[in-house]
Design a protein around this motif. Sequence first.
Motif, PDB file in Angstrom:
ATOM      1  N   TYR A 121       0.835  -1.208   0.000  1.00 57.06           N
ATOM      2  CA  TYR A 121       0.000   0.000   0.000  1.00 57.06           C
ATOM      3  C   TYR A 121       0.867   1.254   0.000  1.00 57.06           C
ATOM      4  O   TYR A 121       0.664   2.172  -0.804  1.00 57.06           O
ATOM      5  N   GLU A 125       1.196   4.124  -3.012  1.00 57.50           N
ATOM      6  CA  GLU A 125       0.896   5.535  -2.771  1.00 57.50           C
ATOM      7  C   GLU A 125       2.094   6.412  -3.136  1.00 57.50           C
ATOM      8  O   GLU A 125       1.946   7.494  -3.713  1.00 57.50           O
ATOM      9  N   GLY A 128       2.338   6.558  -6.916  1.00 57.81           N
ATOM     10  CA  GLY A 128       1.202   7.157  -7.603  1.00 57.81           C
ATOM     11  C   GLY A 128       0.440   6.182  -8.480  1.00 57.81           C
ATOM     12  O   GLY A 128      -0.108   6.576  -9.517  1.00 57.81           O
ATOM     13  N   HIS A 131      -3.716   0.526  -5.877  1.00 57.24           N
ATOM     14  CA  HIS A 131      -3.403  -0.665  -5.090  1.00 57.24           C
ATOM     15  C   HIS A 131      -4.697  -1.395  -4.757  1.00 57.24           C
ATOM     16  O   HIS A 131      -5.750  -0.782  -4.553  1.00 57.24           O
ATOM     17  N   ASN A 152      -1.068   6.955   8.267  1.00 56.67           N
ATOM     18  CA  ASN A 152      -0.617   8.327   8.020  1.00 56.67           C
ATOM     19  C   ASN A 152       0.753   8.590   8.637  1.00 56.67           C
ATOM     20  O   ASN A 152       1.576   9.322   8.084  1.00 56.67           O
ATOM     21  N   ARG A 155       3.129   7.030   6.255  1.00 55.77           N
ATOM     22  CA  ARG A 155       3.202   7.868   5.061  1.00 55.77           C
ATOM     23  C   ARG A 155       4.174   9.026   5.290  1.00 55.77           C
ATOM     24  O   ARG A 155       4.981   9.370   4.416  1.00 55.77           O
ATOM     25  N   LEU A 160       5.162  11.364   2.370  1.00 51.66           N
ATOM     26  CA  LEU A 160       3.834  11.487   1.781  1.00 51.66           C
ATOM     27  C   LEU A 160       2.929  12.299   2.702  1.00 51.66           C
ATOM     28  O   LEU A 160       3.037  12.207   3.929  1.00 51.66           O
ATOM     29  N   ASP A 163      -3.425  11.293   4.603  1.00 54.89           N
ATOM     30  CA  ASP A 163      -4.596  11.038   3.770  1.00 54.89           C
ATOM     31  C   ASP A 163      -5.853  11.173   4.621  1.00 54.89           C
ATOM     32  O   ASP A 163      -6.021  10.428   5.593  1.00 54.89           O
ATOM     33  N   THR A 168      -8.341   4.580   3.305  1.00 53.20           N
ATOM     34  CA  THR A 168      -7.185   4.694   2.419  1.00 53.20           C
ATOM     35  C   THR A 168      -6.566   3.351   2.064  1.00 53.20           C
ATOM     36  O   THR A 168      -6.116   3.138   0.943  1.00 53.20           O
ATOM     37  N   ARG A 171      -8.916   1.836  -0.625  1.00 51.68           N
ATOM     38  CA  ARG A 171      -9.605   2.871  -1.396  1.00 51.68           C
ATOM     39  C   ARG A 171     -10.088   2.364  -2.763  1.00 51.68           C
ATOM     40  O   ARG A 171     -11.191   2.661  -3.190  1.00 51.68           O
TER      41      ARG A 171
END
Length: 402
Positions: A121, A125, A128, A131, A152, A155, A160, A163, A168, A171
């Motif tokens: 995942y 992310e 880009g 997934h 998060n 991320r 990143l 989100d 997420t 998603r």
Amino acid sequence: MRILFTAHAGKSHLRLLIPLAQAAVRAGHTVAVADDESMRGESETYGLAFFPAGVDWALDPDCVAAIAPGLWSGDQEAYEDGLVDCILGAPALRAARDIIAAAREWKPDLIVREGEEMGGYLAAEALGIPHVAVAGGSTHLLTPAVTHDRLNALRAELGLPGDPDDNTAYRHLLVSWLPASWTGDGLDGRTLRHYRQTTPFRGDDPVLPWLAGLPDDKPVVYASIGTIAPSLPGKSDGVLGAVIEALSGIDCTAVVSVGVGRDPEDFGPVPGHVRLVTEWVPQDVLLEAADVFITHGGHSGIREGLRSGTPMLVTPMYDDQPHSAERCAALGCAIDLPAPFADAEAVTAAVTALLTDPAYRRRAAAVRREILACPPVERLVADLEELVAATRTSAEEASCVS
């Protein structure tokens, strides 16, 4: 389309993804696996290219420290807490970095991951690309309320942004090989879809000529505790011993998988109607021939038992097994007998009930029909094609606007 599949080290974990990977290859797509180095041989057995990524949890100090205390003490809640810490902790970040490095060269259009493998995942992310998760045995523990903040935080480690979408992790699509009656409301329903599972093909699948020679005047009982439990004899040998003792006294033909490479003499003498198997066998083939399936409740065994419509005795020990046993019992196609209570007397009573009460077979057949009514894996491949095409169109439109 180029699809990269990611999973945790373990044959049964990879097997969860293989039906889709092989269907994608049949449809003309290019497929590879990213997993711990220990899974290279298994991946290549299925004819799939391989990239080393992530760690073997059984050897990773962080995972062992988190999971082992609950596993060995029998504290299921502590075990599940530790499992979630690993899934949403440093091991996922290490896997993500390895997957990103492999993907920059291989350039996948899509990552398909085992539901509990979050490195895929994070990598998707960061790259880009879309997934997709395929629900595994413990995916029900990973609700948006559990995953959102921790994902998060991971991320942020990759640079990143956070989100805001609490879904997420799933998603784009959450795939289940099990029917809606089994999953119930245990998985997030916003992107959940059910598909009909198929049997993976291995290049080393053995032929079982002895299967045709089994007596035709007795029911067949097949017992197995999977590929991981035999490596924990302190957990599994008590159950195996009770199963062998029980089946020795039941008028049936019994086939018991005791673990690859095990010495049958470890289990003492057995009567002629009990066959102890110490090599890898295609479980789905044996289930097609069985009247009852005794299983520890691993996700592969549960999927294959439900798919074959075989009534089950489930003797859960740890991990996702108690949850799976409860779900199967609730559907009426299995008896849930936790390992601590699975002595020879209890196993005898349960197997006798499964063989003599037709309600279990009727319910097992009904669940099998529900699985057969799901869209085939080829439909899932087409859905992935549509997902990738839609993602490309959105990216092109965004580029034109900017």
